[in-house]
Scaffold this motif. Structure first.
Motif, PDB file in Angstrom:
ATOM      1  N   PRO A  41       0.812  -1.230   0.000  1.00 15.77           N
ATOM      2  CA  PRO A  41       0.000   0.000   0.000  1.00 15.77           C
ATOM      3  C   PRO A  41       0.837   1.267   0.000  1.00 15.77           C
ATOM      4  O   PRO A  41       0.419   2.284  -0.571  1.00 15.77           O
ATOM      5  CB  PRO A  41      -0.834  -0.120   1.283  1.00 15.77           C
ATOM      6  CG  PRO A  41      -0.093  -1.075   2.155  1.00 15.77           C
ATOM      7  CD  PRO A  41       0.544  -2.044   1.203  1.00 15.77           C
ATOM      8  N   LEU A  46      -1.999   3.650  -1.010  1.00 18.38           N
ATOM      9  CA  LEU A  46      -3.140   3.256  -0.188  1.00 18.38           C
ATOM     10  C   LEU A  46      -2.758   3.299   1.288  1.00 18.38           C
ATOM     11  O   LEU A  46      -1.587   3.496   1.631  1.00 18.38           O
ATOM     12  CB  LEU A  46      -3.614   1.854  -0.573  1.00 18.38           C
ATOM     13  CG  LEU A  46      -4.130   1.685  -2.007  1.00 18.38           C
ATOM     14  CD1 LEU A  46      -4.465   0.228  -2.287  1.00 18.38           C
ATOM     15  CD2 LEU A  46      -5.352   2.571  -2.259  1.00 18.38           C
ATOM     16  N   ALA A  51      -4.711  -1.914   4.634  1.00 19.72           N
ATOM     17  CA  ALA A  51      -4.112  -3.168   4.163  1.00 19.72           C
ATOM     18  C   ALA A  51      -4.075  -4.205   5.274  1.00 19.72           C
ATOM     19  O   ALA A  51      -4.348  -5.394   5.042  1.00 19.72           O
ATOM     20  CB  ALA A  51      -2.704  -2.910   3.633  1.00 19.72           C
ATOM     21  N   SER A  76      -0.994  -8.636   1.227  1.00 21.46           N
ATOM     22  CA  SER A  76      -1.027  -7.825   0.013  1.00 21.46           C
ATOM     23  C   SER A  76      -0.237  -8.489  -1.115  1.00 21.46           C
ATOM     24  O   SER A  76       0.885  -8.945  -0.914  1.00 21.46           O
ATOM     25  CB  SER A  76      -0.442  -6.440   0.288  1.00 21.46           C
ATOM     26  OG  SER A  76      -1.123  -5.818   1.359  1.00 21.46           O
ATOM     27  N   GLY A 298      -8.320  -1.774   0.347  1.00 19.28           N
ATOM     28  CA  GLY A 298      -7.036  -2.438   0.544  1.00 19.28           C
ATOM     29  C   GLY A 298      -6.559  -3.089  -0.739  1.00 19.28           C
ATOM     30  O   GLY A 298      -7.350  -3.358  -1.640  1.00 19.28           O
TER      31      GLY A 298
END
Length: 440
Positions: A41, A46, A51, A76, A298
């Protein structure tokens, strides 16, 4: 599948740990996934807190869908970094989340097909000669991002405004060196978290170089709701088909990665998870986790090799330990100071780690080709790999219409699949992965 687990597990899949050990065992898995999960992220703009939240929620959903039979943690996905950046440039983070939502639905479609027709058809479409070069493209397409973060004061600026910083490159190289040393020389548990070790060491180096600003950590509240980018709330009702076209084809790579992880964890635990609870359930769980992530902002999720390594070393296979790690990730997502501390990590630190990580992604594609014994003296294989890599690395976008733009990486994957199906002389390479699993 024969039981290849030579040593008896300390905790088997269905066993609960003692209460006084549960927290420590779950923290091991949290630390193993933490560095990579929050790095993605940060690279794509983000929220790290979101996340962590999507990682925890996605893992719990995965455990539920797989009937608590597969000890796997989801974090992720690196494969989606370049597509998220591209989709965000076109329509903001909401557009990227919209594309991720449909990528998750694609997982569900594949899961239904596997449930209905079995799994061999998937490897005919995605043999190593296609997936390997696509993975190489993913790593190489991110090379510029890593180097810019390592070298320049403002890597997000227009290239003509780049300002080279000797301090930045020094911190990046120190971070890279620490990460490499941790990867090579650290053993057991610490050998599983070289990313976290590298980021910590680089952060200390950046602190001495005056690149760290603690003010945001001091000002941050202890409790804070993560930033949410919900595509169906914050996005126009007119869908961005461009974002969907950018994100969905990446599932080609992550589906193959997922299948490989299931084979590895099956060998580690000594059970055939592809048969029970079935590959269709694990792929569906992965897809639902990605859908959940997309609904709250996310990055897409995937099963993590780092956590499989923790299983192999500790021989603690309990899904309750994995679930505990997921709950801890959700808890930390709402600790504002944790998110602020993550956000305070300077860009060159992330750039130094990324140089190694993105290179490893590319090298993983090469490793897949080697392990599958893909013969490049065979012209068919040479043509497929060559076309995929040149289109993927060389083509930023291919615009078919005003509203439909396909990134080069996605086009490379589609063309590679088409060549594999069309060119005559498909031979043993395309079935090697499943033949190996069947023999096991």
């Amino acid at each position: 599948m024969t039981n290849i687990q030579t040593a008896k597990p300390i905790l088997d899949v269905e066993e609960k740990p003692k209460l006084n050990q549960w927290l420590t065992l779950s923290l091991q898995h949290l630390f193993a996934m933490f560095g990579a999960t929050v790095l993605v992220p940060m690279l794509v703009g983000l929220s790290p807190g979101t996340a962590l939240l999507s990682s925890g929620l996605g893992t719990l959903a995965y455990l539920l869908i797989t009937k608590g039979q597969i000890p796997a943690y989801l974090g992720s996905s690196f494969a989606f970094i370049a597509p998220i950046i591209t989709a965000t440039e076109i329509g903001g983070p909401q557009a990227a989340m919209l594309g991720a939502f449909f990528a998750g639905l694609a997982y569900g479609g594949v899961a239904m097909l596997i449930y209905k027709f079995g799994v061999n058809w998937l490897m005919r479409i995605l043999p190593p000669v296609v997936v390997g070069p696509v993975i190489i493209v993913i790593g190489l397409s991110l090379a510029g991002t890593a180097v810019n973060m390592a070298m320049y004061e403002n890597p997000l600026a227009d290239p003509v405004d780049f300002v080279y910083s000797g301090t930045h490159i020094t911190v990046a190289l120190i971070t890279l060196a620490i990460t490499v040393i941790a990867s090579i020389y650290f053993k057991k548990f610490f050998g599983l978290i070289p990313i976290l070790v590298g980021i910590t060491g680089g952060y200390i180096a950046a602190l001495f170089a005056g690149l760290v600003n603690f003010q945001q950590v001091i000002d941050a509240p202890w409790f804070a709701v993560p930033d949410l980018y919900m595509p169906f709330v914050h996005y126009s009702p007119s869908f961005s088909w461009t974002a969907i076209a950018i994100m969905v084809p990446v599932a080609i790579v992550t589906l193959s990665e997922h299948t490989g992880h299931q084979m590895v964890v099956s060998k580690v635990v000594g059970r055939n998870f592809l048969e029970k609870p079935g590959l269709h359930r694990s792929i569906l769980g992965d897809g639902v986790a990605t859908v959940i992530a997309s609904m709250i902002g996310g990055p897409p999720n995937t099963t993590y090799g780092e956590n499989i390594g923790v299983l192999a070393i500790t021989r603690i296979f309990s899904v309750f330990v994995i679930g505990g790690a997921a709950v801890l990730a959700i808890f930390f997502a709402f600790v504002g100071k944790v998110s602020a501390l993550i956000s305070s990590i300077p860009t060159p630190v992330m750039g130094g780690v990324s140089i190694l990580l993105f290179g490893i992604i590319a090298s993983s594609g090469l490793r897949m080709l080697i392990e599958a014994n893909v013969d490049f003296s065979y012209k068919r294989n040479l043509i497929i790999a060559s076309v995929i890599m040149i289109i993927g690395v060389g083509g930023a976008y291919v615009q078919f219409s005003e509203s439909f733009i396909l990134p080069g990486m996605a086009l490379a994957a589609i063309v590679g699949i088409a060549l594999n199906l069309i060119l005559p002389g498909r031979i043993k390479e395309e079935e090697s992965l499943f033949n190996e699993n069947k023999a096991a």
